[in-house]
Every structure is written in structure tokens, then in C-alpha cells.
Design a protein around this motif. Sequence first.
Motif, short mmCIF file in Angstrom:
data_model
loop_
_atom_site.label_atom_id
_atom_site.label_comp_id
_atom_site.label_asym_id
_atom_site.label_seq_id
_atom_site.Cartn_x
_atom_site.Cartn_y
_atom_site.Cartn_z
N GLY A 155 0.81 -1.20 0.00
CA GLY A 155 0.00 0.00 0.00
C GLY A 155 0.84 1.26 0.00
N ILE A 156 0.15 2.37 0.16
CA ILE A 156 0.82 3.67 0.17
C ILE A 156 1.00 4.18 1.59
CG2 ILE A 156 -1.28 5.09 0.07
CD1 ILE A 156 0.18 6.79 -2.07
N ASP A 157 0.83 3.28 2.56
CA ASP A 157 0.77 3.67 3.96
C ASP A 157 2.06 4.29 4.48
OD1 ASP A 157 -1.91 2.37 4.29
OD2 ASP A 157 -0.73 0.61 3.81
N LEU A 158 3.21 3.80 4.03
CA LEU A 158 4.47 4.36 4.49
C LEU A 158 4.61 5.81 4.04
CD1 LEU A 158 6.86 1.33 3.92
CD2 LEU A 158 5.99 2.19 6.10
N ILE A 159 4.17 6.09 2.83
CA ILE A 159 4.23 7.47 2.32
C ILE A 159 3.28 8.36 3.10
CG2 ILE A 159 3.76 8.89 0.29
CD1 ILE A 159 4.69 6.38 -1.37
N ALA A 161 2.41 7.90 6.16
CA ALA A 161 3.05 8.10 7.47
C ALA A 161 4.11 9.19 7.39
CB ALA A 161 3.66 6.79 7.95
N ASN A 162 4.85 9.25 6.29
CA ASN A 162 5.82 10.33 6.11
C ASN A 162 5.13 11.69 6.09
OD1 ASN A 162 7.75 8.30 5.86
ND2 ASN A 162 7.73 8.35 3.62
N ASN A 163 3.98 11.75 5.39
CA ASN A 163 3.22 13.01 5.36
C ASN A 163 2.85 13.45 6.78
OD1 ASN A 163 3.20 12.94 2.53
ND2 ASN A 163 1.19 11.95 2.43
N LEU A 164 2.37 12.49 7.58
CA LEU A 164 1.92 12.81 8.94
C LEU A 164 3.10 13.23 9.81
CD1 LEU A 164 -0.54 9.83 9.34
CD2 LEU A 164 -1.19 12.26 9.25
N SER A 165 4.24 12.60 9.62
CA SER A 165 5.42 12.97 10.39
C SER A 165 5.81 14.43 10.14
CB SER A 165 6.59 12.05 10.04
OG SER A 165 7.76 12.43 10.73
N PRO A 201 -8.83 12.83 21.66
CA PRO A 201 -7.80 12.64 22.69
C PRO A 201 -6.38 12.46 22.16
CG PRO A 201 -9.72 11.28 23.15
CD PRO A 201 -9.88 11.81 21.75
N PHE A 202 -6.22 12.09 20.90
CA PHE A 202 -4.88 11.91 20.34
C PHE A 202 -4.18 13.27 20.23
CE2 PHE A 202 -6.99 8.05 19.05
CZ PHE A 202 -6.00 7.08 19.09
N ALA A 203 -2.98 13.35 20.79
CA ALA A 203 -2.27 14.63 20.81
C ALA A 203 -1.74 15.02 19.43
CB ALA A 203 -1.12 14.56 21.81
N ASN A 204 -1.48 14.02 18.59
CA ASN A 204 -0.96 14.27 17.25
C ASN A 204 -1.95 13.80 16.19
OD1 ASN A 204 1.61 15.30 18.04
ND2 ASN A 204 2.30 13.20 18.44
N PHE A 205 -1.76 14.28 14.98
CA PHE A 205 -2.52 13.76 13.84
C PHE A 205 -1.99 12.36 13.54
CE2 PHE A 205 -2.67 18.41 13.03
CZ PHE A 205 -4.05 18.58 13.08
N VAL A 206 -2.88 11.36 13.57
CA VAL A 206 -2.44 9.98 13.36
C VAL A 206 -3.01 9.39 12.07
CG1 VAL A 206 -2.12 9.55 15.81
CG2 VAL A 206 -4.34 9.07 14.77
N GLY A 207 -3.69 10.20 11.28
CA GLY A 207 -4.20 9.71 10.01
C GLY A 207 -5.45 10.42 9.57
N PHE A 208 -5.72 10.38 8.27
CA PHE A 208 -6.92 10.96 7.68
C PHE A 208 -7.53 9.97 6.69
CE2 PHE A 208 -4.40 14.71 8.79
CZ PHE A 208 -5.33 15.47 9.47
N ASN A 244 9.37 4.47 -0.80
CA ASN A 244 8.71 4.51 0.50
C ASN A 244 9.22 5.64 1.38
OD1 ASN A 244 7.04 2.30 0.05
ND2 ASN A 244 8.52 0.82 0.83
N GLU A 245 10.27 6.31 0.97
CA GLU A 245 10.79 7.45 1.72
C GLU A 245 10.16 8.77 1.27
OE1 GLU A 245 13.20 5.01 0.50
OE2 GLU A 245 12.74 4.18 2.48
N ASP A 246 9.25 8.71 0.31
CA ASP A 246 8.66 9.93 -0.26
C ASP A 246 7.55 10.52 0.61
OD1 ASP A 246 10.26 9.54 -2.46
OD2 ASP A 246 8.66 8.85 -3.78
N VAL A 247 7.18 11.75 0.28
CA VAL A 247 5.88 12.32 0.62
C VAL A 247 5.14 12.52 -0.70
CG1 VAL A 247 6.68 13.45 2.73
CG2 VAL A 247 6.73 14.71 0.55
#
Length: 328
Positions: A155-159, A161-165, A201-208, A244-247
Amino acid sequence: MKKIVDIVIPWVDGNDEKWQKEKRKYDSSKGDDREIRYRDWDLLKYWFRGVEKFAPWIRKVHFITYGHLPEWLNINCEQLHIVNHRDYIPHEYLPTFSSHVIEMNMHRIQGLSEYFIYANDDMFFTAVTEQKDFFKKGLPVDCPIENVQHFKKGGIDLITANNLSVLNGHFQKRQCLRKNAGKWFSPRYKAGLLRNIYMMPFANFVGFMNPHIIFPYLKSTFAQIWREEPELMREVCSHRFRSNEDVNQWLARYWQFASGKFMPGNPGLGQFFSIGRDDEQIREAITKQKYKVICLSDDDMHLDYDKEKVFLRQCFDRILPEKSIFEK
């Protein structure tokens, strides 16, 4: 109403021998270089017909290409701007075979409006739309519906995750929500509103939620990301193939959410389908015009390619049988 919104579409002719030869010159073993990413379904005419018939408020179509063009394309159409990769992507990143490089440099396209929507060639207008479906009060119309990030092989999940980071490095989620609470908790999101309440309650954005449909953007958002993250952007653009290192362009979408530069939208605007698996739903969605936009995903290497092409053309001919101004 004055036309102020453009649309950007990248296109690749996977059968172009010159393109294939240049692509073979580079080692893509660490990137996503599957044939499935490049094969052509011969549906581009219907993409353009859909723009003309169902999105007449579009000012200009920016058609991004390696250099090849469909033989039927009316290159003299005033509403069409043909954009070669070398026209806007810095030369040190060329040639590129990565959609992420093509996407993250879109703000450099000459003449591009501040207000634009981005579509792939598998995303089609299938019913009448209005400018307010994508832009209101000078802001993109979208749905920041939060979701727990999922990871699955291929999937595109790693990318994502990079966006969210990157996003969490620049924005404090709770501050964003307090500043624009009316936008984050709009009843327009329907069931999505409950998701946002649950995720508070999540302090950070963890996904959309990331529906595979056409998205609206501000050109200035991409320029800001380049100013804030120049080293990251240079690294991403140095990858000739997807990595997988991309945004990707979703980072700009998330950035617009966090900065409050959006208006609450309708999550039911479009729908995603997989060719082969969802054929009956595809037939009904197109011929009965159930959605304003749809995405037809090519994600099965084992489907009957020729049979599916005929099927899809028959469906589109039901609603878009006539030539557009973009055709000779």
C-alpha cells in the motif's frame, strides 16, 4: 462568474518506445516500477469530455506529459495548456518516473491559478459539478476526517506516514482544532464527524481518510511546503521512481487542514472502484450518474485487460458520446 479554477492532470503513454528506453536506463529496483502503474486504458477522451460537460467552470486544463501526446488531442485548444516535465520540474530531477516528483512541483507550472484541482487520469467527472463543490470563499472544499493509520503490504501507507510525520513537526493538533473547531467538527461530514470526536484525545494527527478522488489545492500551499522543508523536498525529488521514503500531494492537503485553509465539504462527492472486481457497481455509477466524480483503479494485474477496456468505453459512451473541444 469569472473562471478562476484550473485543473492539473499528469499522463503517461506507457507504450512510448522513447519513454520506455529512457526508463530502462535507470535502476528502479528500490522503487515502485510495476507495469500496472503505467498501462493506458484508452479512456482519456472521456476524461476531457467530462471536464467540458460536467465542469464548465474550469478555466484551464494543464496537461502534464513526458513529451508524448495522444494523436487525437487538439493541441490548439485555448483551454488546454500542454506542460512538459522539463517546463516546470527543475532539471536536476529529470528524467523522473515518479508521480510524487510530478505532484510536488506543480506550483511551478507557468500560468497555474492559485486555485486548482488535481486529478489523475483514472478520475472522471460523471455528473454536473459546480465550482462551489471544490472552492468556497477562496478556500478548498474538503473533509478532514481523521482515521487511525493502517499499514498493509503493497500500500501507500508508508508514504502517508511520512506526510503525517512532517505535518506533526509543524503543527500542534489541539491548537489547530481549537482555532477552527467549526470546520473540524462540521455536520457536513455526517458519520465522519463522530470519527473526529473520537480522535480528539490523540495529541498528534495519526491519520486521515484519503478518498481516491479529485482534490482542490492552493498553489501557495505547495510553495510553502518547499520553503519549510527544502531538504526533504529535494530528497523526494531526487528519487526517479516512487519510494517509500517519499511524501506525496496529500501532504499539501493535510497542510491545508492544519492551517485552517479549507471549507467543510461533502464526503459523498465521489467514489472509488476497482476495475474487474467492481464492474457492476461501475456500470451503475457511470450510466446512472450516481456520483459527481469517480476513480477507476487499475490494481489487478490478472484481469482481462482488453475485455475491461471495451466494457468501460461502453459505459462512458452512454453519458459522454460526443467529442469535446479537446479533440481534433
